[in-house]
Enzyme design. Structure first.
Site, PDB file in Angstrom:
ATOM      1  N   ARG A   1       0.828  -1.210   0.000  1.00 39.01           N
ATOM      2  CA  ARG A   1       0.000   0.000   0.000  1.00 39.01           C
ATOM      3  C   ARG A   1       0.859   1.256   0.000  1.00 39.01           C
ATOM      4  NH1 ARG A   1      -3.405  -0.395   4.988  1.00 39.01           N
ATOM      5  NH2 ARG A   1      -1.517  -1.418   5.680  1.00 39.01           N
TER       6      ARG A   1
ATOM      7  N   ASN B   1      -6.404  -2.622   2.815  1.00 35.72           N
ATOM      8  CA  ASN B   1      -6.454  -4.067   2.958  1.00 35.72           C
ATOM      9  C   ASN B   1      -7.902  -4.512   3.103  1.00 35.72           C
ATOM     10  OD1 ASN B   1      -3.665  -4.321   2.960  1.00 35.72           O
ATOM     11  ND2 ASN B   1      -3.503  -4.384   5.183  1.00 35.72           N
TER      12      ASN B   1
END
Length: 91
Positions: free
Chosen positions: A20, A38
């Site tokens: 990320r 997530n």
């Protein structure tokens, strides 16, 4: 310049390996807005908006993934941009 949104589901070793942060860094370099987060099934959802040339470059990076993980599959949906984002964030 045409703006659009990508909604991407990324599977592989993408949680807990800096994926990320990698996506956010790339998005910010390209001036793309949106978020990465997530999901409970082990995947990462990426929602991003920007101009077509930058989005093509961004999607290539999303598919490649971070050096510490790997991407098995990417499911991409192209949508109309809404302009709701002001930056790219990790959620």
């Amino acid at each position: 310049m045409e703006m659009f949104r990508l909604r991407v589901s990324v599977r592989g070793m993408v949680q807990g390996v800096g994926y990320r942060a990698f996506v956010r860094r790339y998005a910010r370099q390209l001036g793309i807005t949106g978020f990465a987060r997530n999901l409970g099934d082990g995947s990462v959802e990426v929602v991003a908006e920007g101009p077509a040339p930058q989005m093509d470059t961004f999607l290539s990076a999303v598919k490649r993934g971070s050096p510490s993980g790997y991407v098995d599959s990417v499911d991409v949906h192209r949508e109309t941009a809404t302009g709701e984002f002001t930056a790219f964030q990790i959620r």
